[in-house]
Design a protein around this motif. Structure first.
Motif, short mmCIF file in Angstrom:
data_model
loop_
_atom_site.label_atom_id
_atom_site.label_comp_id
_atom_site.label_asym_id
_atom_site.label_seq_id
_atom_site.Cartn_x
_atom_site.Cartn_y
_atom_site.Cartn_z
N ASP A 66 0.59 -1.25 0.22
CA ASP A 66 -0.12 -0.26 0.08
C ASP A 66 1.15 1.45 -0.03
O ASP A 66 1.59 1.73 1.23
CB ASP A 66 -0.81 0.34 0.55
CG ASP A 66 -1.83 0.83 1.43
OD1 ASP A 66 -1.89 2.18 0.86
OD2 ASP A 66 -3.01 1.11 1.88
N VAL A 67 0.80 2.11 -0.67
CA VAL A 67 2.55 3.12 -1.62
C VAL A 67 1.06 4.17 -1.15
O VAL A 67 1.65 5.60 -1.89
CB VAL A 67 2.49 2.64 -2.62
CG1 VAL A 67 3.55 1.98 -2.51
CG2 VAL A 67 1.64 3.03 -3.69
N THR A 68 -0.03 4.52 -0.99
CA THR A 68 -0.59 5.87 -0.99
C THR A 68 -0.45 6.76 -0.21
O THR A 68 -0.59 7.91 -0.68
CB THR A 68 -2.83 4.78 -0.13
OG1 THR A 68 -3.00 3.78 -0.44
CG2 THR A 68 -3.03 6.43 -0.43
N HIS A 69 0.38 6.59 0.48
CA HIS A 69 1.06 8.15 1.47
C HIS A 69 2.73 8.13 1.48
O HIS A 69 2.98 8.34 2.01
CB HIS A 69 0.35 7.80 2.80
CG HIS A 69 -1.01 8.35 2.79
ND1 HIS A 69 -1.88 8.97 2.28
CD2 HIS A 69 -2.28 7.11 3.36
CE1 HIS A 69 -3.39 9.20 2.60
NE2 HIS A 69 -3.37 8.30 2.85
N ALA A 70 3.02 6.68 0.31
CA ALA A 70 4.86 6.38 0.58
C ALA A 70 5.15 8.11 -0.66
O ALA A 70 4.56 8.39 -1.17
CB ALA A 70 4.87 5.48 0.01
N ASP A 71 6.34 8.02 -0.04
CA ASP A 71 7.07 9.21 -0.67
C ASP A 71 7.45 8.44 -2.37
O ASP A 71 6.92 7.59 -2.33
CB ASP A 71 8.75 9.29 0.15
CG ASP A 71 8.23 9.64 0.87
OD1 ASP A 71 6.83 11.02 1.63
OD2 ASP A 71 8.95 10.33 1.99
N PRO A 72 7.29 9.31 -3.25
CA PRO A 72 7.70 9.11 -4.93
C PRO A 72 8.93 7.80 -4.39
O PRO A 72 9.01 6.79 -5.72
CB PRO A 72 7.76 10.29 -5.50
CG PRO A 72 6.98 11.02 -4.04
CD PRO A 72 7.18 11.13 -3.20
N SER A 73 9.55 8.20 -3.67
CA SER A 73 11.64 7.86 -3.97
C SER A 73 11.33 6.32 -3.05
O SER A 73 11.53 4.96 -3.69
CB SER A 73 12.13 8.70 -3.25
OG SER A 73 11.63 8.48 -2.32
N ASP A 74 9.93 6.02 -2.83
CA ASP A 74 9.80 4.27 -2.23
C ASP A 74 8.94 3.99 -2.48
O ASP A 74 8.82 2.63 -2.09
CB ASP A 74 9.34 4.71 -0.59
CG ASP A 74 10.29 5.54 0.15
OD1 ASP A 74 11.56 5.59 0.05
OD2 ASP A 74 9.89 6.43 1.08
N ARG A 75 8.23 4.77 -4.38
CA ARG A 75 7.43 3.92 -5.10
C ARG A 75 7.16 2.96 -5.68
O ARG A 75 7.20 2.04 -5.58
CB ARG A 75 6.06 4.39 -5.30
CG ARG A 75 5.50 5.64 -4.12
CD ARG A 75 4.16 6.41 -4.60
NE ARG A 75 3.40 6.86 -3.66
CZ ARG A 75 2.81 7.26 -3.94
NH1 ARG A 75 1.40 6.63 -4.94
NH2 ARG A 75 1.86 7.94 -2.84
N GLY A 76 9.37 2.51 -5.87
CA GLY A 76 9.86 1.57 -7.81
C GLY A 76 8.94 2.08 -8.48
O GLY A 76 8.61 1.21 -9.23
N VAL A 77 8.85 3.09 -8.88
CA VAL A 77 8.28 3.56 -10.31
C VAL A 77 9.63 4.43 -10.68
O VAL A 77 10.13 5.24 -10.13
CB VAL A 77 6.99 4.72 -10.57
CG1 VAL A 77 5.89 3.25 -9.53
CG2 VAL A 77 6.83 6.03 -9.05
N GLY A 151 15.74 0.17 -12.89
CA GLY A 151 15.32 -0.67 -12.68
C GLY A 151 14.01 -0.94 -11.76
O GLY A 151 13.84 -1.57 -10.50
N PRO A 152 12.88 0.02 -11.79
CA PRO A 152 11.30 0.50 -11.28
C PRO A 152 10.58 -0.61 -11.57
O PRO A 152 10.89 -1.51 -12.07
CB PRO A 152 10.53 1.23 -11.93
CG PRO A 152 11.75 1.67 -12.89
CD PRO A 152 12.76 0.87 -13.60
N ASP A 153 9.71 -0.87 -10.48
CA ASP A 153 8.52 -2.22 -10.74
C ASP A 153 7.29 -1.59 -11.69
O ASP A 153 7.19 -1.95 -12.57
CB ASP A 153 7.49 -2.22 -9.74
CG ASP A 153 9.06 -2.80 -8.14
OD1 ASP A 153 9.39 -3.56 -8.47
OD2 ASP A 153 8.65 -2.40 -6.81
N VAL A 154 7.71 -0.18 -11.65
CA VAL A 154 6.72 0.24 -12.71
C VAL A 154 6.61 1.82 -12.89
O VAL A 154 7.26 2.61 -13.11
CB VAL A 154 5.15 1.03 -12.13
CG1 VAL A 154 4.04 1.28 -13.07
CG2 VAL A 154 4.63 -0.70 -11.04
N PHE A 155 6.91 1.84 -14.79
CA PHE A 155 7.07 2.53 -15.52
C PHE A 155 5.95 3.28 -15.77
O PHE A 155 4.77 2.60 -16.19
CB PHE A 155 7.77 2.43 -16.87
CG PHE A 155 9.28 1.40 -16.51
CD1 PHE A 155 10.12 2.44 -17.45
CD2 PHE A 155 9.02 0.16 -16.69
CE1 PHE A 155 11.64 2.00 -17.45
CE2 PHE A 155 10.80 -0.29 -16.55
CZ PHE A 155 11.69 0.99 -17.18
#
Length: 353
Positions: A66-77, A151-155
């Motif tokens: 759940d990344v709803t409130h995660a920082d952009p750098s911690d989302r793997g995108v 190497g992100p999870d999502v582009f």
């Protein structure tokens, strides 16, 4: 697994609600395209996935997190923007590896990842150039390479081709499609260009006014639209729409395309006012004097004949040959009812099946 799941996602700016309860699942490895007119909320929704816009309510999940409130750098995108945003004083290699350098990765690892991204994007001969020595398409490939090395999870792509000329857009569409096949990553792509959406997507999400109108494979949306908005947005040129009335016995009175009632599409709908939808390739020009030729787009392999009906409604007919008619000529039209669509005549424009 690195799919994306949006659950009842809402975004408000003050009292204005711009994303209205969106539910969507993007499967791992899927190429999903958000498409819609300007102001429909597609870029805002993408930025919410990236964490660049806060989510007012609802949840955003990437993979199992759940990344709803995660920082952009911690989302793997990793996000590729409309503007290239390259550092002008750095080489291509330095631009591509800068993010890893800032997070403290070893120099040898950075070099290896930059080399692999350059191989995928065919940038090896350009690694020592500065951005000013690159074309627009090359700069956009460098921006994509910068995302790959992370190497992100999502582009995430936010209208990345809109600054390019027509020839380069076609070239880059091919490059992005090939990239997706090669690395198999989950990709979400925003565009207002339905041709890009049709050619790139595994799944298209059609948005209007912050809501999802329809989700599906490109040809499913083209052949089986849920409403008049989707039918008109997917397909180029757009579908023709004319006012009609469904009569008893399945006949259709449509003055815009026929002087007398004709058999209509077979649908389970009562008699009454409807809207008839016909794609340009299913409108055939025949001898007659009911329609005036307003303009002709002669594109070589195909011609688009713009017509004005006696009712004042406008139609486009597609011909895969040089047009013989000229502006101001009088002609008639006919269509195949099995290729036509019927929609409700109200603002919702719901498809009648």
């Amino acid at each position: 697994m690195s799919g994306v799941v949006l659950s009842n996602v809402v975004k408000r700016f003050g009292e204005v609600e711009v994303i209205r309860g969106v539910d969507l699942t993007v499967d791992h490895g899927e190429f999903c395209v958000f498409v819609g007119p300007s102001g429909c909320g597609k870029s805002t929704l993408l930025r919410m996935v990236a964490g660049l816009e806060a989510t007012t309510s609802g949840t955003v999940r990437i993979g199992s997190r759940d990344v709803t409130h995660a920082d952009p750098s911690d989302r793997g995108v990793a996000m590729v923007f409309q503007t290239y945003a390259l550092y002008p004083h750095m080489t291509v290699a330095e631009n591509m590896g800068f993010g890893l350098k800032m997070t403290g990765h070893p120099r040898q690892e950075i070099a290896a990842k930059v080399a692999e991204a350059a191989r995928i994007l065919k940038l090896e001969p350009l690694l020592q150039r500065k951005p000013k020595a690159l074309s627009g398409g090359q700069r956009q490939r460098v921006a994509i390479g910068r995302a790959i090395v992370r190497g992100p999870d999502v582009f995430l792509f936010d209208e990345p081709l809109s600054n390019l000329d027509a020839e380069l857009r076609v070239e880059m569409r091919v490059e992005i499609a090939r990239l997706h096949r090669e690395i198999g990553a989950t990709m979400i792509y925003v565009t207002h260009d339905q041709v890009e959406a049709m050619t790139l997507a595994d799944k298209i999400v059609v948005l209007r006014a912050g809501r999802i109108e329809q989700v599906g494979k490109p040809l499913d949306l083209y052949h089986d639209p849920d409403n008049r908005f989707v039918a008109g947005f997917i397909g180029s040129p757009s579908m023709n729409f004319v006012a009609a009335r469904r009569l008893d016995g399945g006949l259709l009175a449509a003055p815009g395309v026929a002087g007398e009632p004709v058999p209509g599409p077979e649908v389970a709908a009562p008699s009454g006012d409807v809207v008839l939808g016909i794609r340009p390739q299913h409108v055939q020009i025949v001898a007659g004097d009911t329609h005036r030729v307003d303009m002709i787009e002669a594109l070589g392999g195909v011609s688009y004949i713009h017509l004005v009906a006696p009712s004042g409604e406008k139609l486009v007919a597609e011909q895969h040959q040089d047009a013989t008619a000229r502006a101001g000529d009088r002609v008639a039209v006919r269509f195949d009812p099995s290729k036509a669509f019927l929609f409700t005549a109200d603002a919702a424009g719901r498809r009648l099946r």
